[in-house]
Design a protein around this motif. Structure first.
Motif, PDB file in Angstrom:
ATOM      1  N   MET A  11       0.829  -1.207   0.000  1.00  0.00           N
ATOM      2  CA  MET A  11       0.000   0.000   0.000  1.00  0.00           C
ATOM      3  C   MET A  11       0.864   1.258   0.000  1.00  0.00           C
ATOM      4  O   MET A  11       0.606   2.213  -0.741  1.00  0.00           O
ATOM      5  CB  MET A  11      -0.930  -0.009   1.222  1.00  0.00           C
ATOM      6  N   VAL A  12       1.924   1.253   0.818  1.00  0.00           N
ATOM      7  CA  VAL A  12       2.822   2.408   0.877  1.00  0.00           C
ATOM      8  C   VAL A  12       3.597   2.544  -0.427  1.00  0.00           C
ATOM      9  O   VAL A  12       3.835   3.653  -0.910  1.00  0.00           O
ATOM     10  CB  VAL A  12       3.780   2.290   2.086  1.00  0.00           C
TER      11      VAL A  12
ATOM     12  N   LEU B 243       1.067   4.164  -2.821  1.00  0.00           N
ATOM     13  CA  LEU B 243       0.761   5.559  -2.512  1.00  0.00           C
ATOM     14  C   LEU B 243       1.982   6.458  -2.576  1.00  0.00           C
ATOM     15  O   LEU B 243       1.898   7.627  -2.954  1.00  0.00           O
ATOM     16  CB  LEU B 243       0.145   5.663  -1.115  1.00  0.00           C
TER      17      LEU B 243
ATOM     18  N   ASN C 101       2.497  10.466   0.651  1.00  0.00           N
ATOM     19  CA  ASN C 101       1.036  10.351   0.605  1.00  0.00           C
ATOM     20  C   ASN C 101       0.520   9.419   1.695  1.00  0.00           C
ATOM     21  O   ASN C 101      -0.572   9.617   2.236  1.00  0.00           O
ATOM     22  CB  ASN C 101       0.590   9.849  -0.762  1.00  0.00           C
ATOM     23  N   ALA C 102       1.304   8.388   2.020  1.00  0.00           N
ATOM     24  CA  ALA C 102       0.893   7.437   3.054  1.00  0.00           C
ATOM     25  C   ALA C 102       0.788   8.109   4.416  1.00  0.00           C
ATOM     26  O   ALA C 102      -0.178   7.881   5.160  1.00  0.00           O
ATOM     27  CB  ALA C 102       1.872   6.271   3.111  1.00  0.00           C
TER      28      ALA C 102
ATOM     29  N   LEU D 199      -2.296  10.554   4.362  1.00  0.00           N
ATOM     30  CA  LEU D 199      -3.551   9.812   4.454  1.00  0.00           C
ATOM     31  C   LEU D 199      -3.723   9.180   5.825  1.00  0.00           C
ATOM     32  O   LEU D 199      -4.824   9.121   6.371  1.00  0.00           O
ATOM     33  CB  LEU D 199      -3.600   8.733   3.365  1.00  0.00           C
TER      34      LEU D 199
ATOM     35  N   ILE E 233      -0.396   2.346   7.627  1.00  0.00           N
ATOM     36  CA  ILE E 233       0.289   3.013   6.515  1.00  0.00           C
ATOM     37  C   ILE E 233       1.087   4.236   6.975  1.00  0.00           C
ATOM     38  O   ILE E 233       2.126   4.551   6.400  1.00  0.00           O
ATOM     39  CB  ILE E 233      -0.692   3.400   5.389  1.00  0.00           C
TER      40      ILE E 233
ATOM     41  N   LYS F 193       8.447  15.181  -1.868  1.00  0.00           N
ATOM     42  CA  LYS F 193       8.176  13.804  -2.308  1.00  0.00           C
ATOM     43  C   LYS F 193       9.491  13.056  -2.419  1.00  0.00           C
ATOM     44  O   LYS F 193      10.469  13.567  -2.940  1.00  0.00           O
ATOM     45  CB  LYS F 193       7.454  13.812  -3.659  1.00  0.00           C
TER      46      LYS F 193
ATOM     47  N   ASP G 264       9.441   9.626  -3.503  1.00  0.00           N
ATOM     48  CA  ASP G 264       9.148   8.393  -4.220  1.00  0.00           C
ATOM     49  C   ASP G 264      10.202   8.182  -5.296  1.00  0.00           C
ATOM     50  O   ASP G 264      10.571   9.104  -6.006  1.00  0.00           O
ATOM     51  CB  ASP G 264       7.761   8.461  -4.878  1.00  0.00           C
TER      52      ASP G 264
ATOM     53  N   THR H  55       4.093  -1.399  -8.698  1.00  0.00           N
ATOM     54  CA  THR H  55       2.826  -0.994  -9.279  1.00  0.00           C
ATOM     55  C   THR H  55       2.878  -1.018 -10.795  1.00  0.00           C
ATOM     56  O   THR H  55       1.849  -0.939 -11.444  1.00  0.00           O
ATOM     57  CB  THR H  55       2.455   0.419  -8.799  1.00  0.00           C
TER      58      THR H  55
END
Length: 438
Positions: free
Chosen positions: A81-82, A85, A89-90, A93, A126, A214, A216, A224
């Protein structure tokens, strides 16, 4: 001359870019730490009051038990999930679950508290996997950009974060004491005002998290991109959940992770009820938890600064374990026979020693996982939260059926086993031990 000026103009942005890069890495740590402080000073203080405020049908205790069971379940799937996202974002959220839980306390019923607890379990899974991933990747980037020792930077950044985070107990309990100054925890007006203040703090924390950079990268987003089929996705998900458990290093760390959850829940559920309250009364619980939080914060900052690699983690964890073991032996020997000034000082001293131990475990476990599992940070931090939350849930569900002495003996036994496994791990890693997944 023109060529020299052109060269100067070309070089200037490079220097400026390096400066900004350095500033942004530390800036993100400051923002993350401050945001978590705002969110958890509200949640931590609310959790401490939960069993006192919502007593009808044991709503508070059962809600917390459901929360940590949900946390355990969703932590199994938090890693993918992380990754999906992204770590920033994790964490953003994740704050929504804490906000909803506090809001549910404004109208505490089975129909509001139970759904809020279940959702908070998902949100917590998360936010904590995202936090561990984000902080470690920030530290690694900082070390790479500035040619610093990675282990030292990871330890330093974890020290700052956990130092700020641990102070939430101190700040949150002071706010509770200020608003509920007459000790009327059951007062509708007082608790309503308190939870409204907590909601405002959480809202500020969520807004602050939106200013994080960010982080990522290709590795985070890679899973993904492979959407060949539902079957392939399920296999990929199963691997993300199971793979860390095939790593011998993780298996040796899990007992220490489980112990860290047990000792936290012991402080929240047993220590305050069976040790602090009989000696200092209900008003003394807030003071004892403030002492616990203050020592936790100071120790987190200090331990983080002293962390430079596996050898430093080993002796720091050993010191924290010894301090907590002393408290357990002290309780088994029957400190309650003490009277006078000692009966007031000793519970506060114990709270301080337990806070030091918690600060050690928080910083060192996160630093250890960040150093040993750089290839799968999300999976490693998901395992951290799975075993921690499962241990916490167990304590909340059994605390009404177990004596203080039995709980302390259990903690002492788990502490000895977990430290033995941890020391064996460090010895093997120092000898160049490698697991199947490394």
């Amino acid at each position: 001359m023109a060529s020299l000026n052109d060269r100067d103009e070309e070089e200037a942005p490079l220097v400026s870019s390096d400066f900004l890069k350095k500033k942004n890495h530390t800036r993100d740590v400051h923002i993350l730490s401050s945001a978590f402080l705002l969110v958890f000073l509200a949640y931590g203080a609310a959790q401490n009051l939960e069993t006192t405020v919502n007593t009808e049908g044991d709503l508070g205790t059962i809600s917390l038990g459901i929360l940590y069971l949900s946390f355990t379940f969703f932590s199994l799937f938090a890693s993918p999930m992380v990754r999906f996202l992204g770590s920033k974002n994790a964490v953003v959220l994740g704050t929504t679950g804490y906000w909803l839980f506090i809001a549910a306390n404004l109208m505490p019923t089975w129909y509001t508290m139970v759904p809020a607890s279940v959702y908070l379990g998902f949100a917590a899974s998360i936010i904590w996997v995202g936090q561990g991933t984000y902080l470690t990747s920030t530290a690694c980037s900082h070390a790479l950009d500035h040619n610093l020792h990675e282990g030292t930077v990871i330890g330093s950044f974890n020290g700052e974060f956990w130092g700020m985070f641990a102070s939430h107990q101190f700040v949150g309990n002071l706010i509770s004491l200020a608003i509920l100054k007459d000790g009327e925890e059951g007062s509708t007006t007082g608790t309503t005002l308190l939870f409204i203040v907590f909601l405002c703090c959480m809202t500020l924390g969520t807004i602050l998290m939106c200013f994080l950079s960010k982080r990522d990268n290709k590795r985070e987003l890679e899973p993904t991109n492979s959407s060949a089929s539902i079957y392939a996705s399920l296999i990929s998900l199963l691997k993300l959940v199971v793979t860390p458990l095939l790593d011998v290093r993780m298996l040796l760390i899990i007992p220490l992770i489980a112990y860290s959850g047990l000792q936290q829940a012991f402080v929240w559920a047993e220590f305050t009820k069976e040790v602090v309250k009989p000696e200092l009364g209900e008003p003394g619980i807030g003071g004892a938890m403030a002492v616990y939080g203050a020592f936790d914060a100071i120790c987190s900052l200090t331990a983080g600064r002293l962390t430079s690699g596996l050898s430093s983690i080993t002796w720091i964890v050993s010191v924290g374990a010894i301090l907590q073991a002393i408290v357990y032996v002290w309780l088994l020997l029957g400190f309650s026979i003490t009277s006078g000034v000692g009966a007031v000082i000793y519970p506060l001293l114990m709270a301080g020693m337990l806070g030091i131990g918690d600060g050690v475990l928080n910083t060192q476990l996160n630093a250890l996982l960040g150093i040993l599992f750089k290839q799968d940070m999300e999976g490693a931090f998901a395992q951290l939260k799975v075993w921690q939350s499962a241990s916490i849930a167990v304590v909340f569900f059994i605390n009404s059926y177990i004596t203080l002495q039995a709980m302390v003996i259990t903690l002492l036994a788990v502490l000895c086993i977990s430290v033995a496994g941890f020391l064996f791990l460090t010895l093997q890693v120092e000898k160049g031990f490698s697991s199947p997944s490394s």
